[in-house]
Design an enzyme around this catalytic site. Structure first.
Site, short mmCIF file in Angstrom:
data_model
loop_
_atom_site.label_atom_id
_atom_site.label_comp_id
_atom_site.label_asym_id
_atom_site.label_seq_id
_atom_site.Cartn_x
_atom_site.Cartn_y
_atom_site.Cartn_z
N ASP A 97 0.86 -1.18 0.00
CA ASP A 97 0.00 0.00 0.00
C ASP A 97 0.90 1.23 0.00
O ASP A 97 2.01 1.21 0.49
CB ASP A 97 -0.94 -0.01 1.21
N CYS A 318 -8.33 -25.44 14.23
CA CYS A 318 -9.58 -26.20 14.27
C CYS A 318 -9.35 -27.71 14.20
O CYS A 318 -10.12 -28.49 14.75
CB CYS A 318 -10.51 -25.75 13.14
#
Length: 382
Positions: A97, A318
RNA sequence: GGUGGGAUGGCCGAGUGGUCAAAGGCAGCAGACUGUAAAUCUGCCGACACCGUCUACGAAGGUUCGAAUCCUUCUCCCACCA
């Protein structure tokens, strides 16, 4: 496949109902299947994550930031280190950016004019001048694969005059960015420069901004100045307006968007690329992304919940740990809590991109979109 | 045995006559976070019939219009002296 140009974009499939695209961005550091979510690594690191872990997550491209790296350690030092890829040991595509967003987020520290921005460093108060030329020089030093034009992001809400001023200045700066980038390109011949459309929530200003930038023939176009506080419907309305006018053969990047429902709606409106700090920031703050919406792992209700965060997720956290354990780690102030929560959130968004791409290729994106929203609980509009 | 210091809301810890249901921190509970000044920020945090009442600053008694704050006794803790 290696890119002959700094960057090539191939469209593999388009959803006939929505216009959602599946494509590939080909850079000299690798190919990026789209739609894609790009993790943000402002200070040449995605907070809490090592590069090999980002690879494990499936990240294909990451962001870094010109303003922050300019202040520390400095663009010249990164160049001396062999460029940003070598410095941070990420051998895949990087997008930087321009520092334009800091003009917005650090507005209280700076003064803006057509010439550029004079601002005080948030680190030590020293004075710095940011301009399109400065941003291009620094991004070329960093050697990212995709550089962004130095733009002005208007706040929300803002007056129409303010939004118009930002459009005018962004166009002015886009021309100067392009000139400076062309002049210095031999330093980083692999680097592509993207333009940024501004105009806040005003459709005519957005169209004007796009019309002024398209003749400059950037290899990709970003939509900036959204997800700065406006309601989601406003964001979607602007994307609806821009979708038909942005060049179909070039990648489109919706800057700063990372809420899962925003990603799905963005893709449905022709967006190919997204980036956001949300998965990492929220991860560090204990909020996790799930198919049902956000979940705060700090809550008491997870104290004895020995199930995974998201049974459908294939991320390391997970696959391995329970909600009760993550809650314990978070409450105990353990670094691993932030790492695992960031890990999951990043994987969730990267995988969301993968799933949307697969759905577009299979021709089932409308169903995917419907099923996604049937489950996902979006936060209340503020 | 003597002298001195101390006991405050789950914990630590301010407060030494009214503006004290009692600073601040921690813990706890809840919320926020969208191109990162963020491992940050915000709210709640004695009980209840909650713009009011009640119970509370080791215990009991006393002074006072009024006490966490002053006095007496007691209990426990700490330090030093024997």
């Amino acid at each position: 496949m290696s890119a002959k140009l700094p960057l090539e974009f191939v469209v593999d499939a388009v959803c006939p109902v929505t216009g959602a695209r599946a494509g590939r961005i080909i850079t000299q550091h690798g190919e990026i299947p789209t739609p894609v979510f790009m993790p943000v690594g402002t200070q040449a690191t995605v907070k809490a994550m090592a590069p090999f872990e980002l690879e494990e997550i499936g990240a294909k491209i990451i962001l870094s930031n010109t303003y922050h790296l300019h202040l520390r350690p400095g663009g010249e030092l990164v160049r001396a280190a062999g460029g940003l890829h070598n410095f941070m040991r990420w051998d895949h595509p990087i997008l930087t950016d321009s520092g334009g967003f800091q003009v917005f987020s650090l507005a209280s520290l700076g003064r803006i004019s057509d010439e550029g921005v004079v601002c005080k460093s948030h680190l030590d108060g020293s004075t710095h001048v940011m301009s399109p030329e400065w941003s291009m020089e620094t991004q070329l030093h960093l050697g990212s694969d995709i550089a962004m034009c130095f733009d002005q992001c208007a706040p929300y809400p803002c007056s129409r005059e303010e939004a118009e001023e930002a459009v005018r200045r962004t166009t002015l700066w886009a021309g100067r960015s392009l000139d400076a980038h062309s002049r210095g390109i031999e330093e980083a011949p692999h680097q592509a420069l993207f333009g940024i459309v501004q105009g806040s929530v005003h459709e005519d200003l957005r169209l004007r901004s796009a019309a002024e930038l398209i003749p400059l023939d950037f290899p990709g176009y970003a939509v900036g100045g959204l997800s700065v506080g406006e309601p989601a419907e406003e964001m979607y309305r602007i994307l609806d307006v821009l979708n038909p006018v942005l060049p179909a053969t070039k990648p489109r990047y919706l800057m700063g968007v990372g809420r899962p429902d925003n990603l799905v709606e963005g893709v449905a409106r022709g967006v190919d690329m997204f980036d956001c700090v949300l998965p990492t920031r929220n991860g560090r703050n204990g909020t996790l992304l799930t198919p049902e919406g956000a979940m705060n792992i700090k809550k008491k209700q997870y104290e004895r919940d020995f199930s995974p965060v998201d049974t459908e997720c294939d991320c390391y956290a997970c696959r391995t740990f329970t909600r009760a354990y993550l809650r314990h780690l978070y409450r105990a102030g353990e670094i691993l809590a932030m790492r695992l929560c960031s890990w999951h959130n990043l994987r969730y968004l990267v995988r969301l991109g993968e799933r949307m791409r697969a759905a577009i290729l299979e021709g089932t994106f409308p169903e995917f979109r419907r099923e996604f929203h049937a489950r996902f609980r979006a936060p209340e509009a503020s």
